[in-house]
Design an enzyme around this catalytic site. Structure first.
Site: not given
Ligand SMILES: [Zn+2]
Ligand SMILES: [Zn+2]
Length: 317
Positions: A65, A67
């Site tokens: 992901h 982030d």
């Molecule tokens: Zn995350």
């Molecule tokens: Zn995640």
């Protein structure tokens, strides 16, 4: 060992919390530091610390992901600009190598050091004479790993003063004693290694868990560790909400620490919905389940001293 959080927010950056990045400082142990996840602007966060990118030895990525990975290309490029020459190893899920190499290639970023990629599966992913790192799959919406980092027992230390008092001359005999061998002195006296060395001592252990629902694997990875580092994207009582997003509440994070008989819990990956002033409330909710709960904030640095977890830097304004 010290831990420094560079980003403790979930999903998107906010003014208070950048996205995920955690530094395990091993400057005394091996003269380097390791990074766990690398959210966007991790290198900017580093500028506010004493960390030098050239001392970065390993990066562990929990999952793909954004982030958790969008800070990688920039950090790798700057490490090169800043004269980083030592090789670097990136451990992460399948796809991490392609993503990093494609970004570097298309942006024509050339590194003056080697990057080794280890696309991990469950099991021991790194081991040397000091450390062992184990990875296991957690329960998120895409494959996401948790890590257990264990320092091997520290070798016994030579009590030099004591050895000299017993008549051991300075030189190679001291080295033998340190290695555990007994030595015979010229005067016929034997000096026993165990009389002039300290006991070997236990190393530290941590579990650093990526985004996850409450799951038994988190507990397995965290069995008896000094510190569990767990996400707490949601607050108590919102388990039903957390489930479909593949996240945990503070209560579930505290349960993992409790069930695994860990000593301390630090939570991170805090939703921007919570204002900084609400961190105390989150901590209180965790403390109902487990006695040592810390809600991390960006730049907070901790040290484990005689089993106590101490914050060693001041809070930033
Ligand atoms: Zn995350
Ligand atoms: Zn995640």
């Amino acid at each position: 060992m010290e831990l420094q959080f560079l980003g403790t927010g979930a999903g998107m950056p906010s003014k208070q919390r950048n996205t995920s990045a955690l530094v395990l400082k091993l400057l005394q142990e091996r003269g380097t530091f390791w990074l766990f996840d690398c959210g966007e602007a991790t290198q900017h966060q580093m500028l506010h610390t004493t960390l030098k990118p050239r001392k970065l030895e390993k990066i562990f990525i929990t999952h793909m992901h954004g982030d958790h990975i969008f800070g990688l290309p920039g950090l790798l490029g700057s490490r090169s600009f800043l004269d980083g020459k030592e090789p670097l190893t990136i451990y992460g899920p399948s796809g991490i190598k392609e993503w990093v190499l494609t970004t570097l290639r298309l942006s024509r970023t050339y590194l003056q050091y080697t990057v080794d990629f280890v696309e991990i599966e469950e099991g021991i992913i790194f081991e040397d004479d000091q450390f062992v790192v184990e990875a296991k799959l957690l329960d998120h919406v895409i494959p996401c790993f948790g890590f257990r980092v264990e320092q091997k027992p520290l070798p016994p230390m030579l009590l030099i003063e004591k050895a000299l008092q017993l008549g051991v001359p300075k030189g190679p005999l001291l080295a033998k004693l340190k290695k555990g061998e007994n030595v015979l002195l010229e005067n016929g006296q034997t000096v026993f290694s165990q009389d002039v060395t300290s006991q070997s001592s236990k190393g530290f252990s941590l579990s650093i868990l990526g985004d996850t629902r409450f799951c038994p694997t988190s507990i397995e990875l965290s069995k008896g560790v000094d510190i569990v580092i767990h996400e707490a994207t949601f607050d108590a009582g919102t388990e039903v909400l957390a489930q479909p997003y593949g996240h945990s509440t503070i209560t579930q994070a505290a349960l993992v620490a409790k069930e695994s008989k860990a000593k301390h819990l630090i939570v991170q990956h805090i939703s921007a919905r919570f204002l900084p002033s609400q961190a105390e409330e989150l901590q209180k909710q965790g403390l109902l389940v487990f006695p040592s709960v810390t809600v991390a904030e960006d730049f907070a640095e901790y040290e484990l001293k005689h089993n106590n977890l101490e914050r060693i830097n001041k809070k930033r304004d």
